[in-house]
Each structure stands twice: as structure tokens, then as C-alpha cells.
Design a protein around this motif. Structure first.
Motif, mmCIF file in Angstrom:
data_model
loop_
_atom_site.group_PDB
_atom_site.id
_atom_site.type_symbol
_atom_site.label_atom_id
_atom_site.label_comp_id
_atom_site.label_asym_id
_atom_site.label_seq_id
_atom_site.Cartn_x
_atom_site.Cartn_y
_atom_site.Cartn_z
ATOM 1 N N ARG A 246 0.789 -1.226 0.000
ATOM 2 C CA ARG A 246 0.000 0.000 0.000
ATOM 3 C C ARG A 246 0.825 1.283 0.000
ATOM 4 O O ARG A 246 0.387 2.305 -0.532
ATOM 5 N N TYR A 247 2.023 1.227 0.584
ATOM 6 C CA TYR A 247 2.882 2.410 0.628
ATOM 7 C C TYR A 247 3.968 2.352 -0.440
ATOM 8 O O TYR A 247 4.538 3.368 -0.810
ATOM 9 N N GLY A 248 4.263 1.135 -0.902
ATOM 10 C CA GLY A 248 5.233 0.961 -1.972
ATOM 11 C C GLY A 248 6.636 0.681 -1.526
ATOM 12 O O GLY A 248 7.517 0.392 -2.337
ATOM 13 N N LYS A 249 6.869 0.715 -0.241
ATOM 14 C CA LYS A 249 8.185 0.410 0.303
ATOM 15 C C LYS A 249 8.042 0.063 1.775
ATOM 16 O O LYS A 249 7.042 0.398 2.418
ATOM 17 N N CYS A 250 9.060 -0.623 2.308
ATOM 18 C CA CYS A 250 9.027 -1.033 3.718
ATOM 19 C C CYS A 250 10.453 -1.073 4.244
ATOM 20 O O CYS A 250 11.301 -1.771 3.695
ATOM 21 N N GLY A 251 10.722 -0.327 5.288
ATOM 22 C CA GLY A 251 12.042 -0.309 5.895
ATOM 23 C C GLY A 251 12.286 -1.525 6.765
ATOM 24 O O GLY A 251 11.514 -2.479 6.782
ATOM 25 N N GLU A 252 13.371 -1.469 7.510
ATOM 26 C CA GLU A 252 13.747 -2.585 8.378
ATOM 27 C C GLU A 252 12.895 -2.580 9.646
ATOM 28 O O GLU A 252 12.717 -1.550 10.284
ATOM 29 N N PHE A 253 12.382 -3.749 10.008
ATOM 30 C CA PHE A 253 11.599 -3.952 11.228
ATOM 31 C C PHE A 253 12.240 -5.080 12.033
ATOM 32 O O PHE A 253 12.474 -6.169 11.493
ATOM 33 N N SER A 254 12.470 -4.880 13.314
ATOM 34 C CA SER A 254 12.860 -5.964 14.207
ATOM 35 C C SER A 254 12.241 -5.683 15.570
ATOM 36 O O SER A 254 12.390 -4.575 16.099
ATOM 37 N N LEU A 255 11.550 -6.672 16.124
ATOM 38 C CA LEU A 255 10.912 -6.485 17.428
ATOM 39 C C LEU A 255 11.176 -7.663 18.345
ATOM 40 O O LEU A 255 11.243 -8.809 17.888
ATOM 41 N N VAL A 256 11.343 -7.356 19.633
ATOM 42 C CA VAL A 256 11.493 -8.381 20.659
ATOM 43 C C VAL A 256 10.293 -8.308 21.584
ATOM 44 O O VAL A 256 9.712 -7.237 21.784
ATOM 45 N N ALA A 257 9.911 -9.447 22.144
ATOM 46 C CA ALA A 257 8.743 -9.487 23.018
ATOM 47 C C ALA A 257 8.951 -10.492 24.135
ATOM 48 O O ALA A 257 9.694 -11.471 23.973
ATOM 49 N N MET A 258 8.292 -10.257 25.248
ATOM 50 C CA MET A 258 8.294 -11.202 26.380
ATOM 51 C C MET A 258 6.952 -11.103 27.079
ATOM 52 O O MET A 258 6.406 -10.006 27.247
ATOM 53 N N ASN A 259 6.385 -12.257 27.449
ATOM 54 C CA ASN A 259 5.115 -12.211 28.176
ATOM 55 C C ASN A 259 5.368 -12.290 29.676
ATOM 56 O O ASN A 259 6.516 -12.358 30.143
ATOM 57 N N ASN A 260 4.277 -12.284 30.444
ATOM 58 C CA ASN A 260 4.423 -12.231 31.898
ATOM 59 C C ASN A 260 4.737 -13.579 32.518
ATOM 60 O O ASN A 260 4.747 -13.710 33.744
ATOM 61 N N ARG A 261 5.046 -14.567 31.673
ATOM 62 C CA ARG A 261 5.546 -15.860 32.168
ATOM 63 C C ARG A 261 7.013 -16.070 31.794
ATOM 64 O O ARG A 261 7.558 -17.129 32.035
ATOM 65 N N GLY A 262 7.614 -15.069 31.186
ATOM 66 C CA GLY A 262 9.014 -15.161 30.814
ATOM 67 C C GLY A 262 9.261 -15.816 29.471
ATOM 68 O O GLY A 262 10.411 -16.014 29.080
ATOM 69 N N GLU A 263 8.191 -16.124 28.734
ATOM 70 C CA GLU A 263 8.350 -16.647 27.378
ATOM 71 C C GLU A 263 8.644 -15.480 26.451
ATOM 72 O O GLU A 263 8.114 -14.391 26.645
ATOM 73 N N TRP A 264 9.468 -15.703 25.445
ATOM 74 C CA TRP A 264 9.873 -14.596 24.587
ATOM 75 C C TRP A 264 9.726 -14.929 23.113
ATOM 76 O O TRP A 264 9.575 -16.092 22.737
#
Length: 318
Positions: A246-264
Motif C-alpha cells: 500500500r505504501y510501496g516500500k518497507c524499511g527494516e523492522f525488528s521487534l522483541v517481546a516477552m510475556n508475563n511468564r518469561g516466554e519470549w
């Protein structure tokens, strides 16, 4: 066993992850641990995209963005375009205690830091100035794009009592226009945490990351029952495809996550390193790769890679 954990973006966060893990294992708070983690990165002059030694804007000024969020109360503080403050994350955390005026920018943020007694230093190191001068010369000599590098340090922590926190810090896009702000200090884009669910933090091209509010989206999906890895993969890959279409381009994406049980979980559309530690696993550096099946591939880093990284960040500058 009491569960605790922390996860953070990039290899540069590893020493901070080690510090945070020690605090959390000893019963420290999520807020103290995430601040200590980020401060470790901010103070190291060889990391070119965060804090002291961070690369400047096109005018040669180091403008820093940072944020802090408490997952118990949703209290948030942030700064953008702050100058000459060694630990922008600490200023952001102090602002999180304010109900009003909790997000300060530019001269107002810098003045607040001065009045509150935060350590003030010239953040433009000789090394960073040389890199800036080289980039200016290269731009004059060719049609080289001015922009290079936008590696935010972002982290999530889980304390043994169930409290969570997140924080970010960056000097932003190298050679950016004065006053430019990316996703890092923006709630829901660069970071988000809810102690009843989990948290996420982002790194990459802020102008594109903020189009999708991906940190909040990952937390929302975890709240709906997805694991951190499932939530990260779903949020990152689906939005990257949508943005490209829809925008015609996409930059770099990197995400980290952790839940409240320590799983990531981690998701990325480029090769991406991160560091993680939990009560069950010692601090480690891992590398993530995007996958065609929308399931991020993660593997341990090699010593060869680590050695090459150290040589690269400390290489002499002519």
C-alpha cells in the motif's frame, strides 16, 4: 522457582542484559533493571546508534530519543531531540512520574534534565565526529544517500513479583534532519508493556515502524492468547507485506517481546541480533533471520561472528 526475564535488541545490549539479569535474579525491580540495561548501552562510546558516541544529525549535533514505561501502572515518560545528557533513559524514567508534561522534546527536555541534576556531557565523541565528516565528504563526492543506521536499544524486563517494564534509547537515524524523531519514544510504536500480558520493543526505520504501532500490536495479540513468538511473527510479517503493497516500500523492522511468564519471541525482516536471559537460561546472544513461511528462524551466534563484530565497531578511523 521465581520467574524473571529480560530481552533486548541487538548484540550491543548483551552486557546490559547481563547486568539486568543479575538484578532480577537478586529480586530487583523491573524498572531498575531495564534502566540499568539501557544505561550500560548509552555509556559505551563504540555503539554508534545510542548515547555517548552516537552518530549525529546532518548538522553534527547528537539528538537523542528515549522512553520508559511501567507495566503495572502504564506510567510513561519520554524525551526526543534531547542534547548533552549522558543517560536519556533516566530522564525519561523521571518524567514517567509526572502526570502532565511527561513527554518533553528539544530544548525543553534538555533544560528539564539540567534542572533535575542529570549528568550533562558533550555527546559528540571525536570518533563520531570523524564518521560524520567522512559521510559529508562521501555525500559531496557521490550521490550517496545520507542516511545510514538506526539501531535502537529497546528492552523488556519481567521481575520475580510479576511486574514488567520497557525502555528504549537511540541517537536516531544518522545524518537525520534536525528535529527528526523516530518511533523509539512513541508509545505503541517503539515500545509497550502491560504487566498483565507482556511487553515489546522495536528497532529499525522509525518512519515505517510508527505506521503500524507494532509494539502495541504484539502485546494485543499476546493478550488474545498468542505466544510471544506467534504474536511477533504475525504482527511483523503481515504489516511489512501490507506496507509494501500500500505504501510501496518497507524499511527494516525488528521487534522483541516477552510475556508475563518469561516466554519470549522475536520477529524481523532483516538479519537481527538480540540478547535474552531468563530464570531458566543464562544470558545469551542469538541471531534471527526472516523466513518465507513467516516463522522467524533463530540460532545461536558464533564466536567468529562476535570476533568480527568487535573488530568492526572498534576499527580505527582515518
Amino acid at each position: 522457582m521465581t520467574m524473571w526475564g529480560t530481552i533486548a535488541t541487538w548484540r550491543m545490549a548483551h552486557d546490559g542484559v547481563v547486568d539486568a539479569s543479575r538484578q532480577l535474579a537478586a529480586g530487583g525491580t523491573a524498572g531498575d533493571a531495564v534502566e540499568a540495561l539501557i544505561k550500560r548501552v548509552e555509556a559505551y562510546e563504540y555503539y554508534k546508534s545510542v548515547g555517548y558516541g552516537g552518530l549525529p544529525n546532518e548538522e553534527g549535533e547528537v539528538e537523542m530519543d528515549a522512553a520508559f514505561m511501567d507495566g503495572d501502572t502504564f506510567a510513561q515518560g519520554a524525551v526526543a531531540g534531547i542534547h548533552n545528557v549522558l543517560h536519556a533513559v533516566s530522564v525519561a524514567r523521571a518524567l514517567s512520574h509526572e502526570h502532565y508534561n511527561s513527554f518533553r522534546v528539544g530544548a525543553g527536555a534538555t533544560k528539564y534534565a539540567q534542572l533535575q541534576g542529570f549528568e550533562m556531557v558533550n555527546m559528540l565523541t571525536p570518533r563520531a565526529k570523524k564518521l560524520w565528516q567522512q559521510r559529508l565528504a562521501a555525500m559531496r563526492a557521490s550521490d550517496l544517500s545520507p542516511y545510514d543506521g538506526h539501531d535502537t536499544v529497546g528492552a523488556v524486563t519481567l521481575a520475580g513479583n510479576g511486574s514488567m517494564a520497557t525502555a528504549t534509547s537511540t541517537s536516531g537515524l544518522f545524518m537525520k534532519k534536525a528535529g527528526r524523531v523516530g518511533d523509539s519514544p512513541l508509545s505503541g510504536s517503539g515500545f509497550y508493556v502491560d504487566s498483565a500480558v507482556g511487553g515489546a520493543a522495536a528497532t529499525g526505520l522509525g518512519e515505517d515502524l510508527m505506521k503500524g504501532c507494532l509494539s502495541y500490536e504484539i502485546v494485543r495479540q499476546m493478550a488474545a492468547g498468542k505466544t510471544p513468538q506467534e504474536a511477533a511473527d504475525q504482527a511483523v510479517y503481515s504489516f511489512a507485506e501490507t506496507l509494501q503493497a500500500r505504501y510501496g516500500k518497507c524499511g527494516e523492522f525488528s521487534l522483541v517481546a516477552m510475556n508475563n511468564r518469561g516466554e519470549w519471541g522475536v520477529a524481523t525482516n532483516v538479519e537481527f541480533t538480540f540478547s535474552v536471559a531468563t530464570a531458566d537460561a543464562a544470558p545469551q546472544i542469538l541471531i534471527a533471520h526472516p523466513a518465507a513461511d513467516h516463522q522467524t528462524r533463530i540460532e545461536p551466534i558464533t564466536q567468529e561472528w562476535l570476533d568480527a563484530y568487535e573488530r568492526r565497531i572498534k576499527a580505527p578511523i582515518d
